[in-house]
Design a protein around this motif. Sequence first.
Motif, PDB file in Angstrom:
ATOM      1  N   MET A  91      -2.374  -6.618  -8.272  1.00  0.00           N
ATOM      2  CA  MET A  91      -3.202  -5.574  -7.663  1.00  0.00           C
ATOM      3  C   MET A  91      -2.444  -4.846  -6.554  1.00  0.00           C
ATOM      4  O   MET A  91      -2.547  -3.623  -6.427  1.00  0.00           O
ATOM      5  CB  MET A  91      -4.488  -6.188  -7.106  1.00  0.00           C
ATOM      6  N   MET A  92      -1.680  -5.573  -5.766  1.00  0.00           N
ATOM      7  CA  MET A  92      -0.899  -4.942  -4.701  1.00  0.00           C
ATOM      8  C   MET A  92       0.148  -3.995  -5.281  1.00  0.00           C
ATOM      9  O   MET A  92       0.338  -2.894  -4.780  1.00  0.00           O
ATOM     10  CB  MET A  92      -0.216  -6.005  -3.837  1.00  0.00           C
ATOM     11  N   SER A  93       0.822  -4.414  -6.352  1.00  0.00           N
ATOM     12  CA  SER A  93       1.829  -3.537  -6.951  1.00  0.00           C
ATOM     13  C   SER A  93       1.169  -2.324  -7.597  1.00  0.00           C
ATOM     14  O   SER A  93       1.715  -1.223  -7.555  1.00  0.00           O
ATOM     15  CB  SER A  93       2.679  -4.295  -7.969  1.00  0.00           C
ATOM     16  N   TYR A  94      -0.026  -2.492  -8.179  1.00  0.00           N
ATOM     17  CA  TYR A  94      -0.746  -1.361  -8.767  1.00  0.00           C
ATOM     18  C   TYR A  94      -1.122  -0.351  -7.691  1.00  0.00           C
ATOM     19  O   TYR A  94      -0.951   0.854  -7.867  1.00  0.00           O
ATOM     20  CB  TYR A  94      -1.996  -1.845  -9.501  1.00  0.00           C
ATOM     21  N   LEU A  95      -1.649  -0.825  -6.571  1.00  0.00           N
ATOM     22  CA  LEU A  95      -2.024   0.080  -5.488  1.00  0.00           C
ATOM     23  C   LEU A  95      -0.805   0.749  -4.861  1.00  0.00           C
ATOM     24  O   LEU A  95      -0.897   1.870  -4.352  1.00  0.00           O
ATOM     25  CB  LEU A  95      -2.834  -0.659  -4.426  1.00  0.00           C
ATOM     26  N   LYS A  96       0.328   0.070  -4.882  1.00  0.00           N
ATOM     27  CA  LYS A  96       1.551   0.671  -4.345  1.00  0.00           C
ATOM     28  C   LYS A  96       2.017   1.815  -5.249  1.00  0.00           C
ATOM     29  O   LYS A  96       2.439   2.863  -4.772  1.00  0.00           O
ATOM     30  CB  LYS A  96       2.638  -0.391  -4.234  1.00  0.00           C
ATOM     31  N   LYS A  97       1.916   1.628  -6.567  1.00  0.00           N
ATOM     32  CA  LYS A  97       2.318   2.659  -7.518  1.00  0.00           C
ATOM     33  C   LYS A  97       1.283   3.783  -7.604  1.00  0.00           C
ATOM     34  O   LYS A  97       1.645   4.932  -7.829  1.00  0.00           O
ATOM     35  CB  LYS A  97       2.507   2.054  -8.909  1.00  0.00           C
ATOM     36  N   ASN A  98       0.011   3.459  -7.481  1.00  0.00           N
ATOM     37  CA  ASN A  98      -1.077   4.427  -7.622  1.00  0.00           C
ATOM     38  C   ASN A  98      -1.999   4.359  -6.405  1.00  0.00           C
ATOM     39  O   ASN A  98      -3.075   3.778  -6.473  1.00  0.00           O
ATOM     40  CB  ASN A  98      -1.900   4.127  -8.886  1.00  0.00           C
ATOM     41  N   PRO A  99      -1.594   4.957  -5.299  1.00  0.00           N
ATOM     42  CA  PRO A  99      -2.437   4.871  -4.099  1.00  0.00           C
ATOM     43  C   PRO A  99      -3.741   5.637  -4.283  1.00  0.00           C
ATOM     44  O   PRO A  99      -3.804   6.602  -5.059  1.00  0.00           O
ATOM     45  CB  PRO A  99      -1.573   5.525  -3.019  1.00  0.00           C
ATOM     46  N   PRO A 100      -4.800   5.211  -3.609  1.00  0.00           N
ATOM     47  CA  PRO A 100      -6.059   5.940  -3.694  1.00  0.00           C
ATOM     48  C   PRO A 100      -5.914   7.333  -3.090  1.00  0.00           C
ATOM     49  O   PRO A 100      -5.049   7.579  -2.255  1.00  0.00           O
ATOM     50  CB  PRO A 100      -7.041   5.090  -2.890  1.00  0.00           C
ATOM     51  N   ILE A 101      -6.770   8.244  -3.543  1.00  0.00           N
ATOM     52  CA  ILE A 101      -6.680   9.632  -3.086  1.00  0.00           C
ATOM     53  C   ILE A 101      -7.129   9.730  -1.635  1.00  0.00           C
ATOM     54  O   ILE A 101      -8.176   9.214  -1.259  1.00  0.00           O
ATOM     55  CB  ILE A 101      -7.539  10.538  -3.980  1.00  0.00           C
ATOM     56  N   ASN A 102      -6.330  10.414  -0.829  1.00  0.00           N
ATOM     57  CA  ASN A 102      -6.706  10.665   0.561  1.00  0.00           C
ATOM     58  C   ASN A 102      -6.883  12.172   0.753  1.00  0.00           C
ATOM     59  O   ASN A 102      -6.736  12.949  -0.195  1.00  0.00           O
ATOM     60  CB  ASN A 102      -5.674  10.078   1.528  1.00  0.00           C
ATOM     61  N   GLU A 103      -7.196  12.589   1.960  1.00  0.00           N
ATOM     62  CA  GLU A 103      -7.484  14.000   2.214  1.00  0.00           C
ATOM     63  C   GLU A 103      -6.277  14.888   1.947  1.00  0.00           C
ATOM     64  O   GLU A 103      -6.420  15.993   1.414  1.00  0.00           O
ATOM     65  CB  GLU A 103      -7.960  14.190   3.655  1.00  0.00           C
ATOM     66  N   GLN A 104      -5.093  14.415   2.285  1.00  0.00           N
ATOM     67  CA  GLN A 104      -3.890  15.224   2.068  1.00  0.00           C
ATOM     68  C   GLN A 104      -3.644  15.458   0.578  1.00  0.00           C
ATOM     69  O   GLN A 104      -3.320  16.574   0.164  1.00  0.00           O
ATOM     70  CB  GLN A 104      -2.674  14.550   2.722  1.00  0.00           C
ATOM     71  N   MET A 105      -3.817  14.427  -0.218  1.00  0.00           N
ATOM     72  CA  MET A 105      -3.627  14.571  -1.657  1.00  0.00           C
ATOM     73  C   MET A 105      -4.665  15.517  -2.254  1.00  0.00           C
ATOM     74  O   MET A 105      -4.352  16.322  -3.140  1.00  0.00           O
ATOM     75  CB  MET A 105      -3.700  13.201  -2.340  1.00  0.00           C
ATOM     76  N   LEU A 106      -5.893  15.419  -1.787  1.00  0.00           N
ATOM     77  CA  LEU A 106      -6.959  16.298  -2.260  1.00  0.00           C
ATOM     78  C   LEU A 106      -6.662  17.748  -1.889  1.00  0.00           C
ATOM     79  O   LEU A 106      -6.851  18.663  -2.706  1.00  0.00           O
ATOM     80  CB  LEU A 106      -8.289  15.847  -1.657  1.00  0.00           C
ATOM     81  N   ARG A 107      -6.153  17.965  -0.695  1.00  0.00           N
ATOM     82  CA  ARG A 107      -5.805  19.317  -0.242  1.00  0.00           C
ATOM     83  C   ARG A 107      -4.708  19.909  -1.133  1.00  0.00           C
ATOM     84  O   ARG A 107      -4.781  21.059  -1.566  1.00  0.00           O
ATOM     85  CB  ARG A 107      -5.341  19.272   1.213  1.00  0.00           C
ATOM     86  N   VAL A 108      -3.688  19.115  -1.444  1.00  0.00           N
ATOM     87  CA  VAL A 108      -2.589  19.585  -2.284  1.00  0.00           C
ATOM     88  C   VAL A 108      -3.089  19.892  -3.699  1.00  0.00           C
ATOM     89  O   VAL A 108      -2.720  20.908  -4.295  1.00  0.00           O
ATOM     90  CB  VAL A 108      -1.441  18.550  -2.315  1.00  0.00           C
ATOM     91  N   MET A 109      -3.961  19.043  -4.238  1.00  0.00           N
ATOM     92  CA  MET A 109      -4.503  19.287  -5.578  1.00  0.00           C
ATOM     93  C   MET A 109      -5.283  20.594  -5.624  1.00  0.00           C
ATOM     94  O   MET A 109      -5.151  21.365  -6.576  1.00  0.00           O
ATOM     95  CB  MET A 109      -5.418  18.133  -6.012  1.00  0.00           C
ATOM     96  N   MET A 110      -6.082  20.838  -4.609  1.00  0.00           N
ATOM     97  CA  MET A 110      -6.874  22.064  -4.585  1.00  0.00           C
ATOM     98  C   MET A 110      -5.969  23.287  -4.443  1.00  0.00           C
ATOM     99  O   MET A 110      -6.220  24.328  -5.062  1.00  0.00           O
ATOM    100  CB  MET A 110      -7.909  22.010  -3.468  1.00  0.00           C
TER     101      MET A 110
END
Length: 71
Positions: free
Chosen positions: A27-46
């Motif tokens: 689970m730790m390696s999965y979260l390291k490879k695929n971090p949860p979406i944060n505000e900065q990532m959402l801003r870039v996607m938009m």
Amino acid sequence: MIWHIIGYTVAVLAGLAIGFFIARKTMMSYLKKNPPINEQMLRVMMQQMGQNPSQKKITQMMKAMQKQQGK
């Protein structure tokens, strides 16, 4: 007879402990490879979609995503 019961109990407990640590590491390696979406990532996607996001819209989308994950 009692030694069999003790042996099985020790084997089950060892299996649970080993399984827990393997699952935790996975689970730790999965979260390291695929971090949860944060505000900065959402801003870039938009911005990539051609929208100019305001902080209010980012906050609303983050709350909506957190509410959806809570279900």
